[in-house]
Motif scaffolding. Structure first.
Motif, PDB file in Angstrom:
ATOM      1  N   LEU A 145      37.406  38.999  37.228  1.00 13.12           N
ATOM      2  CA  LEU A 145      37.143  41.135  36.404  1.00 13.12           C
ATOM      3  C   LEU A 145      38.360  41.985  35.515  1.00 13.12           C
ATOM      4  N   LYS A 146      38.240  42.196  35.119  1.00 13.63           N
ATOM      5  CA  LYS A 146      39.288  43.052  34.255  1.00 13.63           C
ATOM      6  C   LYS A 146      39.283  44.636  34.358  1.00 13.63           C
ATOM      7  N   PRO A 147      40.275  45.241  34.240  1.00 11.88           N
ATOM      8  CA  PRO A 147      40.076  46.468  34.806  1.00 11.88           C
ATOM      9  C   PRO A 147      39.318  47.754  33.901  1.00 11.88           C
ATOM     10  N   GLY A 148      40.379  47.268  32.453  1.00  8.82           N
ATOM     11  CA  GLY A 148      39.615  47.423  31.365  1.00  8.82           C
ATOM     12  C   GLY A 148      41.140  48.450  31.151  1.00  8.82           C
ATOM     13  N   TYR A 149      41.133  49.138  29.629  1.00  7.26           N
ATOM     14  CA  TYR A 149      42.155  49.732  28.793  1.00  7.26           C
ATOM     15  C   TYR A 149      42.317  51.406  30.034  1.00  7.26           C
ATOM     16  N   PRO A 150      43.894  51.481  29.913  1.00  4.73           N
ATOM     17  CA  PRO A 150      45.028  50.851  29.564  1.00  4.73           C
ATOM     18  C   PRO A 150      45.269  49.923  30.020  1.00  4.73           C
ATOM     19  N   SER A 151      44.701  49.078  30.799  1.00  5.22           N
ATOM     20  CA  SER A 151      45.014  47.714  31.538  1.00  5.22           C
ATOM     21  C   SER A 151      44.575  46.555  31.415  1.00  5.22           C
ATOM     22  N   VAL A 180      36.030  53.255  24.478  1.00  2.39           N
ATOM     23  CA  VAL A 180      37.259  52.213  25.095  1.00  2.39           C
ATOM     24  C   VAL A 180      36.496  50.534  26.233  1.00  2.39           C
ATOM     25  N   SER A 181      37.297  49.428  25.764  1.00  6.69           N
ATOM     26  CA  SER A 181      37.196  48.631  26.783  1.00  6.69           C
ATOM     27  C   SER A 181      37.353  48.597  27.737  1.00  6.69           C
ATOM     28  N   GLY A 182      35.970  49.081  29.083  1.00  7.32           N
ATOM     29  CA  GLY A 182      36.038  49.613  30.359  1.00  7.32           C
ATOM     30  C   GLY A 182      36.122  48.089  31.282  1.00  7.32           C
ATOM     31  N   ALA A 183      36.136  48.187  32.790  1.00  8.24           N
ATOM     32  CA  ALA A 183      36.546  47.077  33.616  1.00  8.24           C
ATOM     33  C   ALA A 183      34.527  46.285  32.995  1.00  8.24           C
ATOM     34  N   LEU A 184      35.263  45.148  33.095  1.00 15.21           N
ATOM     35  CA  LEU A 184      34.744  43.914  33.115  1.00 15.21           C
ATOM     36  C   LEU A 184      34.492  43.107  33.495  1.00 15.21           C
ATOM     37  N   LYS A 185      33.601  41.966  34.080  1.00 18.57           N
ATOM     38  CA  LYS A 185      33.520  40.547  34.958  1.00 18.57           C
ATOM     39  C   LYS A 185      33.762  39.490  33.529  1.00 18.57           C
TER      40      LYS A 185
END
Ligand code: AMP
Ligand code: GLY
Length: 472
Positions: free
Chosen positions: A387-393, A377-382
């Protein structure tokens, strides 16, 4: 035969792969599908259908290509009446008509129906007033029970709140009924007793009269492995936009306050390791058969297609009693990715039997092998937007993916969300489902994990405990 599979994700590619293994099938279209639909022989990705909701485009495509049957994966096109529209045009379809999707589209209606026909379910009540709902939740907690709060309508798998405290239940009721996070789907709620036991993704297929088991899986729903404090910490920081130290994360974890969000599924194992023929028979007799029969006889509604009840096996007096948590009117995802590679019978033959009302005469057989499906899955990434928290958000997409060909040497790859402008890139939260197969669960696990270790994309994350007996 020409077949059209309607789905955008990994489940659709697993269905298409099953059709591609049939000698009767010449061509499989997947609409809208994704770049991974073409991993399998005979399969084509239909780019001209923009989404699973584009009912008229789907019908027009099916007519133009003169397909022999349409098999529908997700609930949304079903509840928009895709099967009704296809039948109007004389195109046979596997999936329930709009009126039969009420089993999934209204949790309140479904609970009342199950109760009326005597199918075991948790204690529950339906509400259209938030204050009354809160009062019932309070009474439940006061009598030592925990609750689950569910929005009545379709909420893309996000409308269920499993609550540990009364505060959480109040929050859930406000989110659904007052702040209307899921719109109209939140006009009513079900409040039900939280059950503990063995959860099973059970599926069956029906022509409206006959119903037969269609495989089962254990679905892993939590985003993180139960001890993955670092992962949950990154998610927390990205989600709440508030930095916490490792020590703070450890403390929250010990207090049970570090969020491990529910997802649509992070992986699955099929067959379900805890099921045997006796329990399968019990689920068929006490849940599946009465639902199909009473739905026809008492409600006057025919259910054709895949029925997927979520079952909790609850221990009572030394016996495992199947209780229904919810009913879905389609196959599970990623359960289907773990289940369908094991299908030995011809899915085209099964589909024709469903359409013609001849399911009685068809045998449905699964291999005894195990399949372990692990989702990348697409996880946390800056990135550009912080910074985005990643799946499921919230998560980044369009990230370049490497290593798919290498991984394919050891496992089946069902793409959930990828495109191929030049090289492969991510397009969603769930990106790839990597399926290992073996004579034993251990062998299947090893293959899945060896294969997924060859894949890389920025922010990629997957759980390490799929196939293990961990709390979820
Ligand atoms: P549902 O969409 O109703 O299947 O709920 C999503 C998930 O919430 C299920 O897969 C369960 O893990 C959990 N859940 C739902 N209802 C209950 C319940 N009554 N007791 C315990 N867990 C539940
Ligand atoms: N994995 C849960 C579902 O398919 O609804």
């Amino acid at each position: 035969m020409k077949v059209l599979v309607v789905d955008a994700g990994g489940r659709g590619n697993a269905i298409a792969h099953a059709f591609s293994r049939s000698d009767r099938v010449k061509e499989v279209f997947v609409a809208p599908g994704n770049a991974g639909s073409e991993f399998f022989p005979k399969c084509r990705h239909v780019e001209e259908v923009p989404s699973i909701r584009a009912i008229e485009e789907i019908v027009n495509f099916a007519k133009r290509e003169d397909v022999d049957l349409v098999y529908i994966g997700p609930e949304e096109p079903l509840s928009l009446g895709l099967v009704d529209r296809l039948e109007e045009e004389g195109i046979p379809a596997v999936g329930p008509k709009k009126e039969a999707t009420i089993l999934e589209a209204s949790k309140c209606w479904c609970k009342d129906f199950l109760k009326r026909i005597g199918v075991p379910i948790p204690e529950y009540k339906n509400f259209d007033d938030p204050d009354d709902a809160k009062e019932f939740a309070r009474e439940m907690f006061e009598s030592g029970k925990k609750v689950v709060v569910k929005a009545d309508g379709l909420a893309a798998g996000k409308g269920v709140f499993v609550c540990d405290s009364l505060d959480e239940a109040y929050f859930a009721i406000d989110e659904i009924m007052v702040r209307k996070r899921f719109g109209e789907a939140g006009n009513r709620v079900v409040i039900e007793e939280r059950l503990y036991g063995i959860e099973v993704a059970f599926t069956a297929i029906s022509d409206g009269k006959t119903v037969k088991p269609f495989g089962h899986a254990r679905d892993y729903k939590r985003a993180f492995d139960p001890d993955d404090v670092d992962g949950m910490r990154e998610f927390y920081i990205g989600f709440f936009k508030r930095f916490i130290t490792k020590a703070e994360a450890e403390r929250l974890y010990r207090e049970g306050k570090l969020l491990n969000p529910n997802t649509g599924g992070m992986g699955a194992v099929s067959p379900h390791p805890k099921l045997n023929e006796e329990i399968e028979r019990r689920i068929m007799e006490t849940v599946v058969e009465p639902v199909i029969e009473k739905f026809r006889i008492e409600e006057g509604k025919v259910f054709k297609g895949v029925l997927y009840p979520v079952i909790m096996l609850v221990e009572e007096n030394g016996e495992l009693i199947p209780k229904v948590l919810e009913i879905n009117v389609r196959d599970c995802d990623p359960g289907a990715e773990a289940k369908l590679p094991r299908l030995e019978s011809d899915i085209a033959e099964i589909s024709l039997a469903v359409i013609e009302g001849e399911l009685e005469n068809v045998e449905i057989k699964f291999s005894k092998d195990y399949c372990v499906a692990v989702c990348a899955v697409s996880g946390a990434l800056k990135g550009r937007e912080g910074l985005k928290p990643g799946y499921p958000s919230d998560h980044y997409t369009s990230q370049p993916i490497e290593g798919i060909e290498e991984a394919m040497k050891q496992a089946i790859i069902y793409a959930n969300g990828i495109a191929k402008p030049n090289g492969y890139v991510t397009t969603g939260g769930r990106v790839l489902t990597v399926v290992g197969r073996g004579k034993t669960l251990e062998e299947a696990r090893e293959k899945a994990y060896n294969a997924i270790s060859k894949i890389r994309f920025p922010g990629m994350r997957y759980r390490k405990t799929i196939g293990l007996d961990v709390p979820d």
